[in-house]
Design an enzyme around this catalytic site. Structure first.
Site, PDB file in Angstrom:
ATOM      1  CB  SER A   1      -0.894   0.002   1.238  1.00 19.28           C
ATOM      2  OG  SER A   1      -1.390   1.315   1.441  1.00 19.28           O
TER       3      SER A   1
ATOM      4  CG  HIS B   1      -4.035  -1.477  -1.466  1.00 17.56           C
ATOM      5  ND1 HIS B   1      -5.157  -2.227  -1.729  1.00 17.56           N
ATOM      6  CD2 HIS B   1      -4.365  -0.651  -0.446  1.00 17.56           C
ATOM      7  CE1 HIS B   1      -6.122  -1.868  -0.900  1.00 17.56           C
ATOM      8  NE2 HIS B   1      -5.671  -0.907  -0.111  1.00 17.56           N
TER       9      HIS B   1
ATOM     10  CG  ASP C   1      -5.047   2.577   1.072  1.00 18.62           C
ATOM     11  OD1 ASP C   1      -6.019   1.805   0.993  1.00 18.62           O
ATOM     12  OD2 ASP C   1      -3.918   2.212   1.455  1.00 18.62           O
TER      13      ASP C   1
ATOM     14  CG  MET D   1      -8.279   7.299   2.767  1.00 20.69           C
ATOM     15  SD  MET D   1      -7.431   7.199   4.354  1.00 20.69           S
ATOM     16  CE  MET D   1      -6.655   5.580   4.200  1.00 20.69           C
TER      17      MET D   1
ATOM     18  CG  HIS E   1      -9.253   0.369  -0.250  1.00 22.59           C
ATOM     19  ND1 HIS E   1      -8.643   0.109   0.964  1.00 22.59           N
ATOM     20  CD2 HIS E   1     -10.595   0.306  -0.014  1.00 22.59           C
ATOM     21  CE1 HIS E   1      -9.577  -0.088   1.891  1.00 22.59           C
ATOM     22  NE2 HIS E   1     -10.760   0.033   1.323  1.00 22.59           N
TER      23      HIS E   1
ATOM     24  CG  MET F   1     -11.291   3.381   2.325  1.00 21.46           C
ATOM     25  SD  MET F   1      -9.699   3.245   3.154  1.00 21.46           S
ATOM     26  CE  MET F   1      -8.603   3.441   1.746  1.00 21.46           C
TER      27      MET F   1
ATOM     28  CG  MET G   1     -11.531  -2.664   5.417  1.00 17.31           C
ATOM     29  SD  MET G   1     -10.036  -2.270   4.486  1.00 17.31           S
ATOM     30  CE  MET G   1      -9.039  -1.416   5.725  1.00 17.31           C
TER      31      MET G   1
ATOM     32  CG  ASP H   1      -6.153  -2.686   3.397  1.00 22.60           C
ATOM     33  OD1 ASP H   1      -5.074  -2.412   3.936  1.00 22.60           O
ATOM     34  OD2 ASP H   1      -6.807  -1.875   2.703  1.00 22.60           O
TER      35      ASP H   1
HETATM   36  C1  DX5 Z   1      -6.188   1.648   5.827  1.00 23.51           C
HETATM   37  C2  DX5 Z   1      -5.781   1.370   4.394  1.00 23.51           C
HETATM   38  C3  DX5 Z   1      -4.666   0.414   4.286  1.00 23.51           C
HETATM   39  C4  DX5 Z   1      -3.376   0.891   4.901  1.00 23.51           C
HETATM   40  C5  DX5 Z   1      -2.677  -0.304   5.442  1.00 23.51           C
HETATM   41  O1  DX5 Z   1      -7.323   2.406   5.841  1.00 23.51           O
HETATM   42  O2  DX5 Z   1      -6.878   0.840   3.668  1.00 23.51           O
HETATM   43  O3  DX5 Z   1      -4.459  -0.029   2.949  1.00 23.51           O
HETATM   44  O4  DX5 Z   1      -2.522   1.533   3.999  1.00 23.51           O
HETATM   45  O5  DX5 Z   1      -1.544   0.098   6.144  1.00 23.51           O
HETATM   46  P1  DX5 Z   1      -0.817  -0.891   7.159  1.00 23.51           P
HETATM   47  O6  DX5 Z   1      -0.366  -2.102   6.394  1.00 23.51           O
HETATM   48  O7  DX5 Z   1       0.326  -0.068   7.665  1.00 23.51           O
HETATM   49  O8  DX5 Z   1      -1.813  -1.248   8.233  1.00 23.51           O
HETATM   50 ZN    ZN Z   2      -6.473  -0.079   1.661  1.00 16.70          ZN
END
Ligand code: DX5
Ligand code: ZN
Length: 220
Positions: free
Chosen positions: A8, A33, A35, A37, A66, A68, A137, A175
C-alpha cells in the site's frame, strides 16, 4: 498455494513515490494498492486520480484503487481513466452496490467489494457472484500503521467458505496491520492477497527487506 502481495503506497514516501513504487516492483510486488480517502467516509484525506495517473506512468504493476469515499460512483470513471486496473468499493458506502459493480465492469475494470471490521460476512451473499475481489478490512480504515484486529479472523474464514462454495474465482484480500505474524494468521484463515503498507515501506531495512519478511513467514 499462491499468496499475492499488494504494497500500500499510503506508507510510501510521497516525495519519492515513483522510486518507492519501483522498489516494490523490483522486490516482487504483485500489484500496488492505492488508498483513496475523502475525509468523510474515513477521517483522513489522501490522494486523487492525478496520483494514480502519475503512478501509471512509472510502474507496470496492476494498480488496485481502494475507494474509502462517499458516493464512489461519481469517481469511478476518473480513476479508471487515470489507469486503475481494479476499483474496490465499500459495502457500507454503497446504496446500490450491484449497480456500482456493474459500472466498474462496464469500465473494463476488476470490481472489488470491501467490508469494514464490524460488517458481517453475510453482507456479501448477494453480491459475491459479481465481485472479482473481496477486501476484508482487518483495521478500521483511515490510517496506515494500525494494529491488526484479530476478531476479524473468524469472519475471514466465513468469507473463505462462502467463496469456496459459490465463487472460488473471486480473490480474498485482507488490509490493515499486516506484518510477518498477522500475514500468517490471515492466510491460515483463507486470505490469498495481502495488503501491507507500513510493513513494506517503513521497514528499517528497506522495501525489499520488508517484502522478504512477509514472504519468508509464508514459506514461499
Ligand atoms: C487503511 C488502508 C490500508 C493501509 C494499510 O485504511 O486501507 O491499505 O494503507 O496500512 P498498514 O499495512 O500499515 O496497516
Ligand atoms: Zn487499503
Amino acid at each position: 498455494m499462491t499468496v499475492a502481495l499488494a504494497p500500500s503506497i499510503l506508507s510510501a514516501d510521497f516525495a519519492r513515490l515513483g522510486a518507492h513504487a519501483g522498489e516494490a516492483e523490483a522486490a516482487g510486488a504483485d500489484r500496488l494498492h492505492v488508498d483513496v480517502m475523502d475525509g468523510q467516509f474515513v477521517p483522513n484525506i489522501t490522494i486523487g486520480p492525478v496520483v494514480v495517473r502519475a503512478l501509471r506512468r512509472v510502474t507496470r504493476l496492476p494498480l488496485e484503487v481502494h475507494l474509502m469515499i462517499v458516493d464512489a460512483d461519481r469517481w469511478l470513471d476518473a480513476f479508471a481513466d487515470a489507469g486503475a486496473d481494479g476499483l474496490t468499493v465499500h459495502v457500507e458506502g454503497a446504496n446500490h452496490l450491484h449497480r456500482t459493480v456493474e459500472h466498474i465492469h462496464r469500465l473494463g475494470k476488476r470490481a472489488g467489494v470491501a467490508l469494514n471490521p464490524a460488517t458481517p460476512a453475510s453482507a456479501l451473499e448477494e453480491i459475491v457472484h459479481d465481485a472479482d475481489l473481496i477486501l476484508a478490512m482487518t483495521v478500521n480504515p483511515g490510517f496506515g500503521g494500525q494494529s491488526f484486529i484479530a476478531g476479524t479472523l473468524p469472519k475471514i474464514r466465513r468469507i473463505r467458505a462462502l467463496l469456496d462454495r459459490v465463487r472460488p474465482a473471486c480473490e480474498l484480500e485482507v488490509d490493515g496491520g499486516i506484518h510477518a505474524e498477522t500475514a500468517l494468521l490471515a492466510v491460515d484463515a483463507g486470505a490469498r492477497v495481502l495488503v501491507a503498507g507500513s510493513a513494506v515501506f517503513e521497514d528499517p531495512g528497506g522495501v525489499a527487506a520488508g517484502m522478504e519478511k512477509l514472504r519468508r513467514n509464508l514459506g514461499g
